[in-house]
Enzyme design. Sequence first.
Site, short mmCIF file in Angstrom:
data_model
loop_
_atom_site.label_atom_id
_atom_site.label_comp_id
_atom_site.label_asym_id
_atom_site.label_seq_id
_atom_site.Cartn_x
_atom_site.Cartn_y
_atom_site.Cartn_z
N GLY A 14 59.35 48.84 16.77
CA GLY A 14 58.41 48.35 15.75
C GLY A 14 59.12 47.99 14.45
N ALA A 17 61.29 42.72 14.39
CA ALA A 17 61.14 42.03 15.67
C ALA A 17 59.86 42.49 16.37
CB ALA A 17 62.35 42.29 16.55
N SER A 40 59.09 54.57 16.94
CA SER A 40 59.35 55.94 16.56
C SER A 40 59.66 56.03 15.07
CB SER A 40 60.54 56.47 17.38
OG SER A 40 61.08 57.59 16.74
N LYS A 79 62.86 31.47 -2.28
CA LYS A 79 64.28 31.18 -2.05
C LYS A 79 64.47 29.69 -1.77
CE LYS A 79 67.89 32.02 1.42
NZ LYS A 79 68.24 32.62 2.71
N LEU A 328 67.48 42.28 17.23
CA LEU A 328 68.87 42.76 17.32
C LEU A 328 69.25 43.15 18.75
CD1 LEU A 328 68.94 44.84 14.01
CD2 LEU A 328 69.92 42.57 14.41
N THR A 339 69.73 34.06 9.44
CA THR A 339 69.09 33.39 10.58
C THR A 339 68.40 34.34 11.57
OG1 THR A 339 71.35 33.32 11.46
CG2 THR A 339 70.44 31.27 10.65
N ILE A 341 65.89 36.62 11.37
CA ILE A 341 64.42 36.68 11.40
C ILE A 341 63.90 35.36 11.97
CG2 ILE A 341 62.31 36.91 10.01
CD1 ILE A 341 63.89 38.79 8.17
C1 LIG Z 1 73.73 44.06 7.61
C2 LIG Z 1 72.59 43.22 8.08
C3 LIG Z 1 71.99 42.31 7.22
C4 LIG Z 1 70.96 41.48 7.67
N1 LIG Z 1 70.42 40.56 6.83
C5 LIG Z 1 69.50 39.68 7.32
C6 LIG Z 1 68.93 38.68 6.49
O1 LIG Z 1 69.22 38.59 5.31
N2 LIG Z 1 68.06 37.82 7.06
C7 LIG Z 1 67.69 37.90 8.36
O2 LIG Z 1 66.93 37.06 8.84
N3 LIG Z 1 68.15 38.90 9.14
C8 LIG Z 1 69.05 39.78 8.65
N4 LIG Z 1 69.51 40.77 9.45
C9 LIG Z 1 68.91 40.98 10.76
C10 LIG Z 1 67.58 41.72 10.60
O3 LIG Z 1 67.80 42.93 9.94
C11 LIG Z 1 66.96 41.97 11.97
O4 LIG Z 1 66.92 40.79 12.71
C12 LIG Z 1 65.54 42.48 11.83
O5 LIG Z 1 65.46 43.55 10.93
C13 LIG Z 1 65.00 42.89 13.17
O6 LIG Z 1 65.49 44.10 13.59
P1 LIG Z 1 64.89 44.71 14.93
O7 LIG Z 1 63.42 44.82 14.77
O8 LIG Z 1 65.43 43.95 16.06
O9 LIG Z 1 65.55 46.17 15.01
P2 LIG Z 1 65.22 47.52 14.19
O10 LIG Z 1 64.80 47.25 12.79
O11 LIG Z 1 66.42 48.40 14.37
O12 LIG Z 1 63.99 48.16 14.94
C14 LIG Z 1 64.16 48.86 16.13
C15 LIG Z 1 62.85 49.55 16.47
O13 LIG Z 1 62.98 50.18 17.72
C16 LIG Z 1 62.50 51.51 17.64
N5 LIG Z 1 63.21 52.34 18.61
C17 LIG Z 1 64.53 52.35 18.88
N6 LIG Z 1 64.79 53.28 19.85
C18 LIG Z 1 63.60 53.84 20.18
C19 LIG Z 1 63.21 54.87 21.08
N7 LIG Z 1 64.08 55.54 21.83
N8 LIG Z 1 61.91 55.20 21.12
C20 LIG Z 1 60.99 54.56 20.35
N9 LIG Z 1 61.30 53.59 19.48
C21 LIG Z 1 62.59 53.24 19.38
C22 LIG Z 1 62.81 51.90 16.19
O14 LIG Z 1 62.04 52.99 15.77
C23 LIG Z 1 62.43 50.62 15.47
O15 LIG Z 1 61.04 50.58 15.28
C24 LIG Z 1 70.51 41.62 9.00
C25 LIG Z 1 71.07 42.57 9.84
C26 LIG Z 1 72.11 43.36 9.41
C27 LIG Z 1 72.71 44.37 10.33
#
Ligand SMILES: Cc1cc2nc3c(=O)[nH]c(=O)nc-3n(C[C@H](O)[C@H](O)[C@H](O)COP(=O)(O)OP(=O)(O)OC[C@H]3O[C@@H](n4cnc5c(N)ncnc54)[C@H](O)[C@@H]3O)c2cc1C
Length: 497
Positions: A14, A17, A40, A79, A328, A339, A341
């Site tokens: 959650g 993504a 979580s 932006k 991710l 890029t 998001i």
């Molecule tokens: C250093 C850095 C800078 C960035 N800057 C940018 C930016 O400026 N612009 C941009 O577009 N993107 C940026 N990004 C990318 C952006 O942060 C991600 O694309 C975005 O936050 C999506 O993350 P996510 O939802 O895939 O993962 P996460 O935010 O890590 O979410 C993972 C989810 O999975 C859940 N989860 C994991 N394991 C379990 C489990 N066992 N049980 C239950 N739940 C679980 C977690 O609780 C969480 O809810 C950046 C990334 C990094 C690393």
Amino acid sequence: MAGRPVKRVVIAGGGTAGWCVAAMLAKAVGPLVTITLVESDDIGTVGVGESTIPTARRFHDLLGIEEREFVRATQASFKLGISFENWTRDGESYFHSFGTVGRRTWVADFQHMWLEARAMGVAGDIAEYSLETQAALAMKFAAGGDAGLNYAYHLDATAYGQFLRRFAQPLGVERIEGKIRSVKLDPESGDIAALAMEDGSPVEGDLFIDCTGFRGLLIEQALHTGYEDWTHWLGTDRALAVQTEATGPARPYTRAMAHQAGWQWQIPLQHRVGNGLVYASNHLSDDAALALLTQRLDGAMLTDPRLIRYVSGTRRKSWNRNCVAIGLSSGFVEPLESTSIHLIMIAVTRLAQLFPFDGVNDALRDRYNDLSRRELEAIRDFIVLHYHLNNRQGERFWDACRTMDIPESLAARIALFRDSATAYQANDELFRVDSWVQVMLGQGLVPQGRHGLGRMIGKERLAGSLNGLADGIRNHVARLPEHQQFLDRFASVPVAA
Ligand SMILES: Cc1cc2nc3c(=O)[nH]c(=O)nc-3n(C[C@H](O)[C@H](O)[C@H](O)COP(=O)(O)OP(=O)(O)OC[C@H]3O[C@@H](n4cnc5c(N)ncnc54)[C@H](O)[C@@H]3O)c2cc1C
């Protein structure tokens, strides 16, 4: 051969993504499927990702999100592009704006005429012919009406997740809080059958969306899809992220400031500034990175700096069996051009368009993977371009970037521009000709040839036309309000019920 019809979608994770996926699928296919999201609070999200590109506006339009409501809820600012500072050498900068640069004709793009005029001594800096760049540097902004600016947002990542959750849940998305302990595979098909929660309960589904972040709990840990490592092209692998107090009006752009072994971001929001130091750990230790970041911050720290590790690259398939990795978990091309998001939004839009109502089949899956891969590789090339064309002589990290082997697709683009000032945007590519031109010129690539149109137009007419363009932009910018003033007003007006 199709698998069984998809009636139950399970989203694992959650973060940005997970909730983008939930919102879009609820809107686009919700009436025909049930959607469950598991997240979580204990594990939390990556907590960064605060700079977007203009496609976010299109995504919000598709969802029917009201802009003012979004800006208020996520403490967003506007932006207009990214200021690249010190990328060629210390003290030099250029701007990659979201707008068009100059005016193209059907025969030749603007840079050809500009290069000719430059050689004739009648052209200013290329930035003078971009409305978005001039507005950004003057700290001006307006949306709507006749403002004519192409823009994106800076947003608070945590608030954005919560905002999308408030949007998605009333559309019928069921949320389950808890940790996923393991992933159960169907012993016959090898597909994912259910998530097993820590309390022992199963969450069964037909289609699973892996949004678990870098862990890739489903796509990698359960399905062993494999990861293509791009570190040899994109050598940074760590970031230290910290939030600081604002020290002045919010800039309507992101700053990307190169340092000895990477770069630093600065992202202004309404209530604070997001900062981060991106670096290559084989060229800079964590302690040295922390010292460098601390020394380069403008405002007082509001949080402790947080270390994030990553490997730039991509999952071999984003969609494997009955699991689609989005966010991710599907891979990560470092954050230089903001890029990720966008890639989430485009991925779930694509999934909605190719949704396997009648069951997952190879043709749909291949089409999805093919489109995703092509888009990502072009984005990768664009980001590698910034590193490769640096002129930071004598610094080990940058010397290695300059001399590394680059993807053939990028080498061909650079050669084309160097020889003939020609840039292009292929089908399915995110970055337009204007983006390639701004960054290639900005990074110091000087074309040796150009189209003859400028010569045919002649010095006098070229000068007149460029002066007219620059004057028009200057007058337009003069009429725009200050970004901070616009933002304060925009965010303070209550949203209509
Ligand atoms: C250093 C850095 C800078 C960035 N800057 C940018 C930016 O400026 N612009 C941009 O577009 N993107 C940026 N990004 C990318 C952006 O942060 C991600 O694309 C975005 O936050 C999506 O993350 P996510 O939802 O895939 O993962 P996460 O935010 O890590 O979410 C993972 C989810 O999975 C859940 N989860 C994991 N394991 C379990 C489990 N066992 N049980 C239950 N739940 C679980 C977690 O609780 C969480 O809810 C950046 C990334 C990094 C690393």
